[in-house]
Design a protein around this motif. Structure first.
Motif, PDB file in Angstrom:
ATOM      1  N   ILE A 247      17.102  28.634  33.231  1.00 27.73           N
ATOM      2  CA  ILE A 247      16.870  30.071  33.097  1.00 27.73           C
ATOM      3  C   ILE A 247      18.168  30.763  33.487  1.00 27.73           C
ATOM      4  O   ILE A 247      18.700  30.505  34.570  1.00 27.73           O
ATOM      5  N   ASP A 248      18.691  31.605  32.610  1.00 32.41           N
ATOM      6  CA  ASP A 248      19.890  32.359  32.969  1.00 32.41           C
ATOM      7  C   ASP A 248      19.567  33.248  34.171  1.00 32.41           C
ATOM      8  O   ASP A 248      18.568  33.973  34.168  1.00 32.41           O
ATOM      9  N   THR A 249      20.398  33.206  35.186  1.00 37.89           N
ATOM     10  CA  THR A 249      20.122  33.869  36.455  1.00 37.89           C
ATOM     11  C   THR A 249      19.758  35.340  36.263  1.00 37.89           C
ATOM     12  O   THR A 249      20.452  36.080  35.563  1.00 37.89           O
ATOM     13  N   HIS A 250      18.662  35.753  36.886  1.00 40.76           N
ATOM     14  CA  HIS A 250      18.149  37.114  36.708  1.00 40.76           C
ATOM     15  C   HIS A 250      19.180  38.173  37.078  1.00 40.76           C
ATOM     16  O   HIS A 250      19.384  39.147  36.358  1.00 40.76           O
ATOM     17  N   SER A 251      19.816  38.009  38.232  1.00 40.82           N
ATOM     18  CA  SER A 251      20.714  39.045  38.737  1.00 40.82           C
ATOM     19  C   SER A 251      22.004  39.153  37.943  1.00 40.82           C
ATOM     20  O   SER A 251      22.735  40.134  38.067  1.00 40.82           O
ATOM     21  N   ALA A 252      22.285  38.157  37.106  1.00 41.50           N
ATOM     22  CA  ALA A 252      23.560  38.133  36.388  1.00 41.50           C
ATOM     23  C   ALA A 252      23.526  38.932  35.094  1.00 41.50           C
ATOM     24  O   ALA A 252      24.527  39.536  34.708  1.00 41.50           O
ATOM     25  N   PHE A 253      22.348  38.924  34.395  1.00 43.60           N
ATOM     26  CA  PHE A 253      22.302  39.500  33.058  1.00 43.60           C
ATOM     27  C   PHE A 253      21.095  40.400  32.870  1.00 43.60           C
ATOM     28  O   PHE A 253      20.054  40.215  33.508  1.00 43.60           O
ATOM     29  N   GLU A 254      21.222  41.343  31.933  1.00 44.06           N
ATOM     30  CA  GLU A 254      20.115  42.212  31.561  1.00 44.06           C
ATOM     31  C   GLU A 254      19.035  41.412  30.835  1.00 44.06           C
ATOM     32  O   GLU A 254      19.177  40.218  30.608  1.00 44.06           O
ATOM     33  N   HIS A 350      14.856  43.893  38.858  1.00 44.72           N
ATOM     34  CA  HIS A 350      13.548  44.327  39.353  1.00 44.72           C
ATOM     35  C   HIS A 350      12.469  43.943  38.340  1.00 44.72           C
ATOM     36  O   HIS A 350      11.597  44.742  38.003  1.00 44.72           O
ATOM     37  N   CYS A 351      12.535  42.716  37.851  1.00 40.11           N
ATOM     38  CA  CYS A 351      11.598  42.248  36.835  1.00 40.11           C
ATOM     39  C   CYS A 351      10.212  42.033  37.442  1.00 40.11           C
ATOM     40  O   CYS A 351      10.009  42.160  38.653  1.00 40.11           O
ATOM     41  N   SER A 352       9.269  41.683  36.597  1.00 39.31           N
ATOM     42  CA  SER A 352       7.872  41.489  37.018  1.00 39.31           C
ATOM     43  C   SER A 352       7.593  40.068  37.477  1.00 39.31           C
ATOM     44  O   SER A 352       6.430  39.666  37.574  1.00 39.31           O
ATOM     45  N   TYR A 353       8.636  39.278  37.767  1.00 42.13           N
ATOM     46  CA  TYR A 353       8.463  37.876  38.146  1.00 42.13           C
ATOM     47  C   TYR A 353       9.205  37.604  39.452  1.00 42.13           C
ATOM     48  O   TYR A 353      10.179  36.837  39.495  1.00 42.13           O
ATOM     49  N   PRO A 354       8.792  38.248  40.551  1.00 41.58           N
ATOM     50  CA  PRO A 354       9.546  38.183  41.812  1.00 41.58           C
ATOM     51  C   PRO A 354       9.662  36.786  42.401  1.00 41.58           C
ATOM     52  O   PRO A 354      10.631  36.495  43.097  1.00 41.58           O
ATOM     53  N   LEU A 355       8.696  35.907  42.119  1.00 44.67           N
ATOM     54  CA  LEU A 355       8.729  34.580  42.737  1.00 44.67           C
ATOM     55  C   LEU A 355       9.816  33.693  42.158  1.00 44.67           C
ATOM     56  O   LEU A 355      10.181  32.671  42.757  1.00 44.67           O
ATOM     57  N   VAL A 356      10.337  34.047  40.966  1.00 44.24           N
ATOM     58  CA  VAL A 356      11.409  33.254  40.363  1.00 44.24           C
ATOM     59  C   VAL A 356      12.672  34.089  40.175  1.00 44.24           C
ATOM     60  O   VAL A 356      13.593  33.662  39.489  1.00 44.24           O
ATOM     61  N   CYS A 357      12.697  35.275  40.766  1.00 47.70           N
ATOM     62  CA  CYS A 357      13.827  36.196  40.604  1.00 47.70           C
ATOM     63  C   CYS A 357      14.744  36.087  41.809  1.00 47.70           C
ATOM     64  O   CYS A 357      14.315  36.316  42.945  1.00 47.70           O
ATOM     65  N   ASP A 358      16.005  35.748  41.584  1.00 47.10           N
ATOM     66  CA  ASP A 358      16.924  35.558  42.712  1.00 47.10           C
ATOM     67  C   ASP A 358      17.198  36.873  43.442  1.00 47.10           C
ATOM     68  O   ASP A 358      17.446  36.874  44.640  1.00 47.10           O
ATOM     69  N   SER A 359      17.149  38.016  42.726  1.00 49.96           N
ATOM     70  CA  SER A 359      17.338  39.306  43.395  1.00 49.96           C
ATOM     71  C   SER A 359      16.206  39.596  44.371  1.00 49.96           C
ATOM     72  O   SER A 359      16.427  40.106  45.469  1.00 49.96           O
ATOM     73  N   GLN A 360      14.978  39.271  43.964  1.00 54.89           N
ATOM     74  CA  GLN A 360      13.814  39.647  44.750  1.00 54.89           C
ATOM     75  C   GLN A 360      13.418  38.605  45.782  1.00 54.89           C
ATOM     76  O   GLN A 360      12.864  38.942  46.824  1.00 54.89           O
ATOM     77  N   THR A 361      13.703  37.320  45.515  1.00 52.87           N
ATOM     78  CA  THR A 361      13.357  36.299  46.511  1.00 52.87           C
ATOM     79  C   THR A 361      14.230  36.428  47.744  1.00 52.87           C
ATOM     80  O   THR A 361      13.857  35.971  48.822  1.00 52.87           O
TER      81      THR A 361
END
Length: 675
Positions: A247-254, A350-361
């Protein structure tokens, strides 16, 4: 004269003897194929002639295409139907008459054919009354995924391919690398494969190639994309090779990630954390657009292989590879070039998938048990109950012991009393016949397997082993302690090990490591190890935790140290793949994606249960695409240990010295001695 005649007669008798040996060998292999199909697929063959035959080694999963096997079958009569289930090393054929199927049975059994790679394959045929197989689970695209066919013309495709200068860049406007089996160019920002992200502080000069601007503006105008990308990665793949699932890292790309496929078509596999896999066809000159759930939650990757399973007709050019077993064949891969565009994200995700989001975890801590009672309940649901269910399947994936554990056991003095706490299927109980060894496990079903193998084992919890204090010369705890849900319970398990040891006694402890890449070497778990028959192994340190076994985690449970290149599976080494997720609804812990690095110390790891269909369930008739319940996915709790964590815990134990501490294929390991 008489002497010559005797020589001739002996020669004839010798030829007859050889023929009998050949026939016997063939019958043995035919019987083995029949038993293998029954064991792994529940395909029950019959001794009397029918119109239907199962063709072992004549399937898509064995590297045999429809165009190869159909002409061979048609030599014996009119083929009414040829069904080729996806990824299976067998097929089913129905003839118009029983006489024709009998002719095929006698004529084609043992026939040697050559696949597209030039490898020889021998077919084994058996009669069947009914046909059954397991269907692919999901038949729709992952949410947020779109494939647009013929997004550019063949002239534009040629222009794009010719625009790539694969000689080393001298203007520093891009970064070029030659990876194994592919060449890569980066524009805008360098894409780092080890983190699936970019360094936002180091943009590359020059931006994207001029040739891309016009087509990106067109896609924006037509609504295929909402953001103009500022990062481009061009990959040129050799035929047969691919990329690991990621998965391309959440915090890196739109949100949007788009990829243009040029030169050849490919099948890309999308996988949900709960185990559902969807193969998606990406035709030549098509655009893949990933947004929402497909971008943030599902992994995407390309499996290295020479052929893809695709529709035989032109009715489905793109999208999900549906399991229409009457319309599937193999497609040989060609050289493919992909243009993957991304928009670098400047703020947190700030996506809807916080458990797999590096910004939110980083901001939201996992939900830990608040009490010992809560921890015990979590272990009961996500450890004990799971391994009672999967015990037989788990045991079937655990064979070869690990070298370092074997060395520890064989170095013990003759007559030593040794206990394996969390013995699983008893893999280590018979290693050293010069010691007295006993096993215990929390799983009744695993202990039953030990007893079937004539090992001494009993059921107990690793926190309360009913053995007298100071009575053991050695203990082993292999992949057990990481299943306890609090630090206090993990310490209690270590203290119980020490309690059992006599003064001078030793204990060996293995736990899963957070660091799956250590000393610049990836563990075999991340590499997706294959055994010496080319079949991907269940990965893990093996043994049970708390008495319970583990899987698909660090290390190689089956102990193979060599990793040969993959080969086409045959019926004899076929192992079924299924996917029906059992949601982990009662836990807020993140669900790990197998064969990827760990992003949280406390998580749930899926076990993909593989088993034969119920014998009480009626088989599907030939020509009918059945949909029996797909195989379930179970979730198991793990606490993966950071470097130094296990050693620090052991140092707090009283009357104990640490003799050795090391990293072994994705596991942290210590050898203790009681003072």
């Amino acid at each position: 004269m008489d002497s010559d005649r005797v020589i001739v007669m002996d020669s004839k008798n010798q030829s007859k003897s050889k023929l009998n040996k050949t026939e016997k060998k063939f019958l043995r292999k035919q019987t083995k194929a029949r038993h293998t199909l029954l064991r792994h697929e529940g395909i029950d063959t019959v001794s009397h002639a029918t119109q239907c035959l199962v063709v072992a080694n004549g399937g898509l999963g064995n590297g045999v295409s429809r165009s190869q096997v159909l002409p061979v079958l048609e030599q014996c009569g009119l083929v009414d139907a040829l069904l080729m289930p996806p990824n299976k090393p067998y097929s089913f054929v129905r003839y118009k008459t029983t006489e024709e199927s009998k002719k095929a049975y006698h004529t084609l059994n043992g026939k040697e054919i050559v696949d597209d790679l030039g490898q020889k394959i021998i077919l084994y045929l058996n009669f069947v009354e009914k046909v059954q197989w397991k269907e692919m689970g999901l038949q729709v695209l992952p949410p947020g995924l779109m494939v647009v066919e013929d997004i550019i013309s063949s002239e534009d495709e040629k222009m794009f391919l010719e625009s790539i200068n694969w000689t080393e860049s001298t203007d520093n406007q891009n970064v070029q690398k030659s990876l194994r089996h592919r060449r890569v160019k980066h524009f805008g920002y360098e894409f780092h494969y080890e983190t699936n992200s970019v360094d936002k502080s180091k943009p590359l000069p020059g931006g994207l190639p001029e040739i891309c601007n016009g087509i990106l503006e067109k896609w924006l105008k037509e609504g295929y994309i909402k953001h103009k990308p500022d990062q481009l990665t061009i990959n040129q793949y050799e035929p047969g090779h691919g990329i690991p699932a990621h998965i391309d890292t959440h915090s890196a790309f739109e949100d949007e990630i788009i990829s243009l496929s040029l030169g050849a078509e490919i099948v890309m596999d999308f996988k949900h954390p709960d185990g559902v896999t969807v193969p998606v066809m990406l035709p030549r000159r098509s655009l893949l657009v990933m947004t929402g759930e497909s971008r943030y939650l599902w992994t995407h990757g390309i499996t290295p292989r020479k052929f893809d399973t695709v529709p035989a007709s032109e009715s489905h050019k793109s999208g999900v590879i549906v399991s229409d077993v009457g319309d599937l064949t193999l497609n040989k891969r060609g050289a493919r070039t992909s243009f993957t565009f991304r928009k670098v994200r400047q703020a947190s995700c700030h996506c809807s998938y916080p458990l797999v989001c590096d910004s939110q975890t980083k901001e939201i801590a996992p939900s830990f048990p608040e009490s010992d009672k809560d921890a015990s309940q979590l272990e009961q649901e996500y450890v004990h109950q799971v391994y009672e269910e999967i015990a037989r399947h788990f045991s079937s994936t655990r064979h070869t012991p690990w070298p370092n554990i074997v060395a520890f056991l064989k170095a013990l003095p003759s007559g030593s009393v040794v206990v394996d706490i969390g013995c699983g299927n008893g893999k280590y109980l018979g290693i050293n016949n010069e010691v007295h060894m006993i096993g215990c496990d929390r799983s009744q079903n695993l202990v039953d397997i030990c007893r079937e193998r004539q090992f001494q084992a009993f059921v107990c919890d690793a926190l309360a082993v009913p053995i007298r204090s100071g009575s053991c010369d050695a203990c082993i705890s292999i992949a057990v302690i990481h299943h306890f849900a609090t630090a206090e319970r993990r310490m209690a398990a270590l203290q119980e090990l020490v309690r059992l040891l006599r003064p001078g006694g030793k204990a060996l402890v293995y736990v899963w490591a957070m660091e799956q890449e250590y000393n610049k070497q990836k563990s075999k778990y991340l590499k997706g190890t294959r055994n010496n028959r080319g079949k991907e192994e269940e990965i893990s340190s093996d043994a049970s935790v708390h008495g319970l076994p583990v899987e698909q985690g660090p290390g190689v449970g089956n102990g193979d140290s060599a990793c040969p290149a993959p080969s086409a599976p045959s019926v004899s080494d076929f192992q079924e793949r299924g996917c029906n997720s059992r949601k982990a609804t009662n836990s807020k812990l993140p669900i790990h994606t197998n064969r990827t690095s760990f992003h949280s110390q406390d998580l749930l790891v899926p076990w993909h249960f593989k088993g034969s269909p119920s014998k009480n369930k009626p088989a599907e008739p030939l020509g009918t695409v059945g949909s029996p319940d797909p195989s379930p996915v179970f979730h198991r709790y793990y606490h993966v240990f950071c470097q130094g964590e296990l050693e620090a815990a052991c140092q707090t134990l009283s009357n104990v010295s640490i003799l050795q501490s090391y990293h072994d294929q994705g596991n942290w390991c210590v050898v203790l001695q009681k003072l």
